[in-house]
Design a protein around this motif. Structure first.
Motif, PDB file in Angstrom:
ATOM      1  N   GLU A  38      59.775   0.239  40.655  1.00 37.71           N
ATOM      2  CA  GLU A  38      58.544   0.387  39.883  1.00 37.71           C
ATOM      3  C   GLU A  38      58.683   1.486  38.835  1.00 37.71           C
ATOM      4  O   GLU A  38      58.256   1.324  37.696  1.00 37.71           O
ATOM      5  CB  GLU A  38      57.351   0.689  40.810  1.00 37.71           C
ATOM      6  N   ARG A  39      59.296   2.584  39.232  1.00 42.44           N
ATOM      7  CA  ARG A  39      59.508   3.705  38.295  1.00 42.44           C
ATOM      8  C   ARG A  39      60.456   3.296  37.173  1.00 42.44           C
ATOM      9  O   ARG A  39      60.233   3.606  36.008  1.00 42.44           O
ATOM     10  CB  ARG A  39      60.089   4.893  39.071  1.00 42.44           C
ATOM     11  N   LYS A  42      58.704   1.017  34.730  1.00 40.95           N
ATOM     12  CA  LYS A  42      57.807   1.812  33.882  1.00 40.95           C
ATOM     13  C   LYS A  42      58.602   2.507  32.775  1.00 40.95           C
ATOM     14  O   LYS A  42      58.193   2.495  31.607  1.00 40.95           O
ATOM     15  CB  LYS A  42      57.066   2.833  34.746  1.00 40.95           C
ATOM     16  N   LYS A  45      59.830  -0.217  30.236  1.00 40.55           N
ATOM     17  CA  LYS A  45      58.743  -0.708  29.381  1.00 40.55           C
ATOM     18  C   LYS A  45      58.298   0.352  28.381  1.00 40.55           C
ATOM     19  O   LYS A  45      57.981   0.037  27.232  1.00 40.55           O
ATOM     20  CB  LYS A  45      57.554  -1.152  30.235  1.00 40.55           C
ATOM     21  N   GLU A  46      58.260   1.609  28.810  1.00 33.46           N
ATOM     22  CA  GLU A  46      57.851   2.695  27.926  1.00 33.46           C
ATOM     23  C   GLU A  46      58.838   2.874  26.775  1.00 33.46           C
ATOM     24  O   GLU A  46      58.445   3.081  25.635  1.00 33.46           O
ATOM     25  CB  GLU A  46      57.734   4.001  28.725  1.00 33.46           C
TER      26      GLU A  46
END
Length: 184
Positions: A38-39, A42, A45-46
């Motif tokens: 998940e990290r 993130k 995507k960032e």
């Protein structure tokens, strides 16, 4: 103790950022960091503004032995081998440093322009570690090129000394060779 784990997490995040910026796939990030999926999603995507590509990683050694990819793979692996032996760099750090040097040598401003992606370079190192691929010495120029470990390479000729007849004949270059009068 808490500050050491925070420092370790910060260095893992920085590694993930560096890998994403160099074009790493999510599977590579998961393998080389201890950050959660998940990290990593993130972070990806960032940085990229899109979700990471889906699908399997390259798993065939054959790609690395075809004409143009072989030249690029061989350049990368020779850089990697040199850093391992002379700069005391290993692991993912060696892959990242070797890949940056590779990009510099082939004149790529962006990793997206390179023939060899970071994920393929990382896979190539794993194929060498698994003894699926090795170096073969060219009988003409003496350079060391990526080859299948089980192939007989006594009289090996590299793709630079023995250029295939259709080498570099991509659709784009063929279209550029057509006179404009023929197109109109």
């Amino acid at each position: 103790m808490a500050s050491k784990s925070v420092l370790n997490e910060a260095s893992e995040i920085q590694l993930a950022i560096d890998l994403v910026n160099l074009g790493a796939r999510l599977q590579l990030l998961e393998s080389e960091t201890s950050l959660s999926r998940e990290r990593l999603l993130k972070i990806y995507k960032e940085l990229k503004g899109v979700s990471p590509p889906k699908g399997m990683l390259p798993f065939s050694t054959d790609w690395f032995t075809t004409w143009q990819p072989n030249i690029h793979s061989s350049l990368f692996m020779n850089i990697y081998k040199y850093l391992n032996e002379h700069a005391e760099v290993s692991g993912i750090e060696a892959v990242v440093k070797s890949y940056r040097l590779y990009l510099e040598q082939v004149g790529c401003v962006s990793p997206d322009e390179a023939v060899l992606s970071l994920t393929r370079a990382w896979t190539l190192v794993r194929f060498f570690e698994g003894k699926m691929l090795t170096f073969a010495k060219c009988s003409e120029c003496g350079g060391h090129f990526v080859a299948h470990s089980l192939d007989l390479n006594n009289h090996y000729k590299c793709g630079l000394c023995h250029v295939p007849s259709r080498a570099g004949k991509t659709k784009k270059t063929r279209e550029a060779d057509i006179p404009l009068a023929m197109v109109a």
